[in-house]
Design a protein around this motif. Structure first.
Motif, mmCIF file in Angstrom:
data_model
loop_
_atom_site.group_PDB
_atom_site.id
_atom_site.type_symbol
_atom_site.label_atom_id
_atom_site.label_comp_id
_atom_site.label_asym_id
_atom_site.label_seq_id
_atom_site.Cartn_x
_atom_site.Cartn_y
_atom_site.Cartn_z
ATOM 1 N N HIS A 87 0.879 -1.174 0.000
ATOM 2 C CA HIS A 87 0.000 0.000 0.000
ATOM 3 C C HIS A 87 0.912 1.218 0.000
ATOM 4 C CE1 HIS A 87 -3.955 -1.923 1.080
ATOM 5 N NE2 HIS A 87 -3.108 -2.912 1.262
ATOM 6 N N SER A 88 1.169 1.721 -1.166
ATOM 7 C CA SER A 88 2.237 2.714 -1.269
ATOM 8 C C SER A 88 1.803 4.142 -0.962
ATOM 9 C CB SER A 88 2.837 2.651 -2.681
ATOM 10 O OG SER A 88 1.817 2.782 -3.645
ATOM 11 N N THR A 89 0.504 4.465 -1.099
ATOM 12 C CA THR A 89 0.141 5.882 -0.992
ATOM 13 C C THR A 89 0.451 6.540 0.360
ATOM 14 O OG1 THR A 89 -2.175 5.305 -0.598
ATOM 15 C CG2 THR A 89 -1.542 5.796 -2.873
ATOM 16 N N PRO A 90 0.312 5.857 1.496
ATOM 17 C CA PRO A 90 0.678 6.568 2.737
ATOM 18 C C PRO A 90 2.155 6.959 2.787
ATOM 19 C CG PRO A 90 -0.730 4.693 3.230
ATOM 20 C CD PRO A 90 -0.332 4.562 1.786
ATOM 21 N N PHE A 91 3.016 6.171 2.148
ATOM 22 C CA PHE A 91 4.445 6.517 2.146
ATOM 23 C C PHE A 91 4.732 7.701 1.224
ATOM 24 C CE2 PHE A 91 4.389 1.939 3.257
ATOM 25 C CZ PHE A 91 4.958 2.032 4.511
ATOM 26 N N GLU A 92 3.821 7.954 0.300
ATOM 27 C CA GLU A 92 4.004 9.119 -0.579
ATOM 28 C C GLU A 92 3.772 10.432 0.168
ATOM 29 O OE1 GLU A 92 1.456 8.666 -3.975
ATOM 30 O OE2 GLU A 92 2.300 6.724 -4.520
ATOM 31 N N ILE A 111 18.715 9.667 -13.372
ATOM 32 C CA ILE A 111 17.600 10.462 -13.895
ATOM 33 C C ILE A 111 16.511 9.585 -14.494
ATOM 34 C CG2 ILE A 111 18.463 10.818 -16.259
ATOM 35 C CD1 ILE A 111 17.177 13.661 -14.109
ATOM 36 N N ARG A 112 16.855 8.301 -14.719
ATOM 37 C CA ARG A 112 15.845 7.390 -15.259
ATOM 38 C C ARG A 112 14.689 7.179 -14.283
ATOM 39 N NH1 ARG A 112 17.023 4.408 -19.419
ATOM 40 N NH2 ARG A 112 14.765 4.342 -19.415
ATOM 41 N N HIS A 113 14.917 7.478 -13.012
ATOM 42 C CA HIS A 113 13.829 7.445 -12.029
ATOM 43 C C HIS A 113 13.033 8.727 -12.205
ATOM 44 C CE1 HIS A 113 15.449 3.959 -9.836
ATOM 45 N NE2 HIS A 113 16.583 4.406 -10.327
ATOM 46 N N ARG A 114 11.878 8.616 -12.850
ATOM 47 C CA ARG A 114 11.173 9.818 -13.306
ATOM 48 C C ARG A 114 10.305 10.473 -12.249
ATOM 49 N NH1 ARG A 114 8.904 6.460 -18.224
ATOM 50 N NH2 ARG A 114 9.157 4.972 -16.548
ATOM 51 N N THR A 115 9.928 9.703 -11.218
ATOM 52 C CA THR A 115 9.002 10.260 -10.233
ATOM 53 C C THR A 115 9.759 10.989 -9.128
ATOM 54 O OG1 THR A 115 8.950 8.001 -9.478
ATOM 55 C CG2 THR A 115 6.980 8.825 -10.542
ATOM 56 N N ALA A 116 10.484 12.023 -9.528
ATOM 57 C CA ALA A 116 11.218 12.860 -8.588
ATOM 58 C C ALA A 116 11.296 14.239 -9.225
ATOM 59 C CB ALA A 116 12.609 12.292 -8.347
ATOM 60 N N ASN A 117 11.616 15.232 -8.427
ATOM 61 C CA ASN A 117 11.799 16.591 -8.938
ATOM 62 C C ASN A 117 13.276 16.902 -8.961
ATOM 63 O OD1 ASN A 117 9.197 16.895 -6.699
ATOM 64 N ND2 ASN A 117 8.845 17.182 -8.876
ATOM 65 N N VAL A 118 13.728 17.526 -10.030
ATOM 66 C CA VAL A 118 15.159 17.733 -10.222
ATOM 67 C C VAL A 118 15.458 19.150 -10.694
ATOM 68 C CG1 VAL A 118 17.223 16.860 -11.372
ATOM 69 C CG2 VAL A 118 15.238 15.373 -11.098
ATOM 70 N N ASN A 119 16.449 19.782 -10.088
ATOM 71 C CA ASN A 119 17.045 20.997 -10.636
ATOM 72 C C ASN A 119 18.534 20.768 -10.733
ATOM 73 O OD1 ASN A 119 15.243 23.643 -10.861
ATOM 74 N ND2 ASN A 119 14.416 22.296 -9.283
ATOM 75 N N LEU A 213 8.745 9.519 -0.036
ATOM 76 C CA LEU A 213 9.314 8.369 0.669
ATOM 77 C C LEU A 213 9.097 7.066 -0.095
ATOM 78 C CD1 LEU A 213 10.530 6.953 3.123
ATOM 79 C CD2 LEU A 213 8.388 7.322 4.351
ATOM 80 N N HIS A 214 7.939 6.894 -0.688
ATOM 81 C CA HIS A 214 7.676 5.675 -1.459
ATOM 82 C C HIS A 214 8.661 5.554 -2.625
ATOM 83 C CE1 HIS A 214 5.854 2.650 -3.955
ATOM 84 N NE2 HIS A 214 5.636 3.526 -4.912
ATOM 85 N N ASN A 215 8.816 6.606 -3.378
ATOM 86 C CA ASN A 215 9.695 6.545 -4.542
ATOM 87 C C ASN A 215 11.164 6.526 -4.155
ATOM 88 O OD1 ASN A 215 8.164 6.449 -7.159
ATOM 89 N ND2 ASN A 215 7.033 8.060 -6.097
ATOM 90 N N LEU A 216 11.500 7.115 -3.004
ATOM 91 C CA LEU A 216 12.871 6.987 -2.495
ATOM 92 C C LEU A 216 13.179 5.518 -2.208
ATOM 93 C CD1 LEU A 216 15.541 8.104 -1.393
ATOM 94 C CD2 LEU A 216 14.392 8.462 0.803
ATOM 95 N N MET A 217 12.238 4.832 -1.563
ATOM 96 C CA MET A 217 12.483 3.420 -1.245
ATOM 97 C C MET A 217 12.551 2.579 -2.525
ATOM 98 S SD MET A 217 10.510 2.740 2.386
ATOM 99 C CE MET A 217 8.873 3.228 1.817
ATOM 100 N N HIS A 218 11.761 2.934 -3.499
ATOM 101 C CA HIS A 218 11.831 2.207 -4.772
ATOM 102 C C HIS A 218 13.220 2.395 -5.403
ATOM 103 C CE1 HIS A 218 10.387 0.229 -8.338
ATOM 104 N NE2 HIS A 218 10.747 1.243 -9.083
ATOM 105 N N VAL A 249 11.041 3.423 11.776
ATOM 106 C CA VAL A 249 10.090 2.302 11.722
ATOM 107 C C VAL A 249 9.872 1.875 10.278
ATOM 108 C CG1 VAL A 249 7.771 1.528 12.334
ATOM 109 C CG2 VAL A 249 8.979 3.137 13.840
ATOM 110 N N THR A 250 9.698 2.849 9.405
ATOM 111 C CA THR A 250 9.530 2.551 7.981
ATOM 112 C C THR A 250 10.786 1.880 7.428
ATOM 113 O OG1 THR A 250 8.013 4.402 7.700
ATOM 114 C CG2 THR A 250 9.111 3.598 5.718
ATOM 115 N N ALA A 251 11.948 2.372 7.835
ATOM 116 C CA ALA A 251 13.206 1.808 7.345
ATOM 117 C C ALA A 251 13.366 0.351 7.778
ATOM 118 C CB ALA A 251 14.389 2.654 7.827
#
Lengths: 302, 302, 302, 302
Positions: A87-92, A111-119, A213-218, A249-251
């Motif tokens: 259930h990934s949405t709470p970690f988002e 950069i291939r991980h697209r679900t992040a913000n980058v400058n 957090l979800h996408n970081l763990m991915h 706890v999540t970790a």
């Protein structure tokens, strides 16, 4: 050494600022804030900002009016449940922002991980520093014979020395050319967006990278894997330590249900059942290919 | 009235907590934190957490080691430049998390904005409250004759009264059935995931909604538009006030370059040039359709 | 019956058109094209267009100049390898577009999958049909006692009959009100965007839904799971059949490595190793919670 | 010359295949299919597959059972309406897949567009070709004095000659080193994932890039802009021609409402109104900054 004195002073000035907030705050992460954790020879990872903590995951899962937490064990149980059942949405609902310095060829993987913000620091606009990644001898390896996208044995010291010299010489020469192309006095004053094409792929760049957090763990689950390229794994390992400080706890649930977990295919599962029933199954009888059999054995043996 | 006493107490307990942080902090937003701003008859918007401020935009655009800010006017100039030229990535570096209560038919519009994180109150798992949206008389309008997806004139008071009664009666009746279906004593104890199908679309739901500053502004620019449905615009207006408290410089640039701006098509632009050269152009001579001509005139007349 | 004669005629006219193409074409899917596969009482799934086939996955993985395929067994081996190691990008190179009719409460679950393109029939603009989902008796179940978001036993026939009558009556009554609100002669001619709020959540809506092969499989893996709500699973099962016709090699790998696979946590894995070494481990000695132990046993027993 | 004989033969074999389909088919694009349109000195753009056409936009906007088209003028009117009012979802219903060869420093700009699917040729796995981008003399320009991220005047021929020689020499030298590092006989046989770091940023890479029509137009609107770097604009221009062949009605609306359109800020709009009322406004009286005034004048003068 990744930082100049000026940079260090800027960071320290920023770190001295402090304010009172009603937002969730994580003491262990506050202490890490802004600090440059060194990675590779000139790179670093810095946490620049964060939103949320373990209890923010719980709060969102419960869509609470208040803090949303109950007994510590109950909250941990919920987090473990969410992780186990993907259930990934709470970690988002938690977010973290990094400042990262890294070689361009690693930035291209990242950069291939697209679900992040980058400058990213713009080499159209600014001039890159004279810094390039040179692997230390223990990371210089030959092409793997068995894995087309991996490394085999370490080079012997003399060969490593040669490689190092070649890499360094080319990088320096290309950077020298880059500087002379940009030079408006002695050189042609070439546009930055053009001159940069002469740099080698081990030149360092830097960026702000913000992710939930979800996408970081991915990202971490893919990049701390032994099959990931060492140079990006080095970043992932530092970031995993940061994860542990931020959301312990999540970790822990992440380690239990993702990093340390193993997925068995339908066929592996059926072999497993035969083995548990006492049968001594061989690869030939398993229905698995040689490669899958080896992967299966590796999982079972740890 | 959107909150029960228990909910109010939960919020207040949460709001009393306070900690010291080295993260960017916005006093004006801290004061708004957790407060339920009422929208429609039972809805609300609450800010639950946030990351970054105006200077975080500047910091990311400059990929800074420290706070990254310079003179106030220089920072504002940079933010205006980024907004004008649609450099969106620095605005993605701020994040805000809302708790929102809203009617389901509005939630269905809202969720179409995909670049946000959502945790909705689950009617598979929990029981929804007996609360449904009933428009106030001044928002009850007939179908527009000219715009197939809009409203025309307001209903006369007697008709509005009738409509209100019909809506209320059906919503109550459906909710009563819902409750009786769930009832494990007098009723069949139907599964929640099934019973919910009997609710009307004006029933309130709630969710945690987290979004970055760029995507928040994109949402707002579409939803504070006069063509947006009134019921979602009501939420957007409250959120625009929150935006102004959170990132005042960005909000001013947003008003100047997005909300108050107008885009002219290539043909409109060429008509405009003829007009500026002193020609009195009519619709017939403009090359614009009647509909575009009207839109063009409306833009020019403000 | 999901289709009117007029709709059937429209579909048939479309299906008669045919052209020559140099694009990859899948005969089995061409035969399914445009056909409405019924789901639930009034819903359907139709394939409206598609891009790519199994060999397009191979072609992208190899970044080929031509078709990119080799021996059939080699291509299948590559697809299995990509699936096993979660290399998702080659699967993103195929795309499929569906026309789907489904109850609103299911549409609300479905839309949570954000990585897809959606055009929904607009009830702001048009008038919804008088069609609502009424579960058949064998799907009417009580709330589960053990799983807070699931179903328990089936209702007895008399109770199911009662529930059905309640659902039908409320849906009809709400739809009647909806129609009378919209009525411009006898009724107030209320704006469509307002009148729709009176409909119940089992009213059918429809949309075009386009997704790439990777994200389709992600959707399917979550929604054909026994824990998914029956009503969405019914759609997923029809779509899985379509997947098998479209990309048979990928679908087989999906069944082997995703649908039929099981993930064991770090602790489960260590219990498994003890068991394989001949130890008879009990829950008490396992270090697993009761719930995890039950999940573990269920996986082992199939 | 971008293609070897072997590559040409592969493409031609693929292009000879043909099948019958009931999917929407675009003759003009079929004829372009697989062909390598040259860009820069060694790059190209090839269309490898596509889904949908102009009428697929209309079909999705109307959520049709059949083809969904009406009179040609009505369909075009709908497409223009959707474009003008930024209703983007119907345009997401078409998809196109390219095979593109491009210099790495351009690939790094390009990849920032996240809403696309990408499979890049892997230099961890394979060996890159000895091909690097060398700008032709008319594109070699000095750094702009006024625009920190742009080009100014063209270099004089002698200086351009010098720059070219420097770029070529460094690229060749770095590629030679790369090859010798990879060499398993005379060299150390270094792992590919390491050796690649020695390449310069003008080395060519290639990828499969798949995108929906809405996001393709977003990409094009940013990258055919005169402020975009010439090297990426060269690709965008070829792709705009492809767009015109694929979806001519959409492409015309795109030119009218996006490429040829201009957005005026709230302040510019108020100056415009004064000008149309006959006032001769100067920059000093306009309330616009010098820079915005210049942008405003440029828009008005075309």
């Amino acid at each position: 050494m990744p930082l100049t004195d000026a940079q260090r002073a800027e960071i320290e000035a920023h770190a001295r600022e402090s304010a009172s907030t009603r937002r969730p705050t994580v003491t262990a992460l506050e202490e890490m804030l802004f600090r440059a954790f060194p990675v590779l020879d000139h790179g670093f990872v810095r946490v620049v900002d964060y939103m949320g903590d373990d209890s923010a995951v719980v709060q969102a899962a419960r869509v609470s009016y208040g803090r949303g937490t109950r007994k510590v064990s109950e909250d941990a149980g919920l987090i473990r449940y969410l992780m186990r059942h993907r259930h990934s949405t709470p970690f988002e609902m938690c977010e973290i922002k990094f400042h990262i310095k890294l070689p361009i060829f690693i930035a291209r993987q990242w950069i291939r991980h697209r679900t992040a913000n980058v400058n990213e620091y713009s080499a159209r606009y600014s001039i890159l520093d004279r810094e390039f990644y040179l692997p230390s001898p223990e990371h210089m390896a030959v092409q793997s014979a068995s894995n087309r996208q991996g490394r085999g044995g370490i080079l012997d010291p003399a060969a490593a020395e040669d490689v190092l010299r070649l890499l360094r010489d080319d990088a320096i020469r290309c950077y020298d050319t880059y500087e002379s192309l940009l030079d408006t006095d002695a050189g042609p004053g070439l546009a930055r967006e053009l001159a940069r094409m002469n740099l080698t792929l081990n030149t360092y760049t830097q960026w702000y990278w913000k992710v939930d957090l979800h996408n970081l763990m991915h990202f971490l689950s893919l990049r701390i894997d032994p099959h990931a390229q060492y140079e990006i794994r080095a970043y992932a390992e530092v970031m995993l330590d940061i994860l542990r400080a931020w959301v312990p706890v999540t970790a822990a649930a992440f380690t239990e249900y993702r990093v340390g977990a193993v997925t068995f295919s339908a066929s592996m599962l059926s072999v497993l059942r035969r083995m548990l029933a006492g049968e001594a199954v061989t690869q030939a009888e398993s229905g698995l290919s040689r490669r899958e059999w080896d992967e299966f054995q590796a999982s079972l043996n740890g």
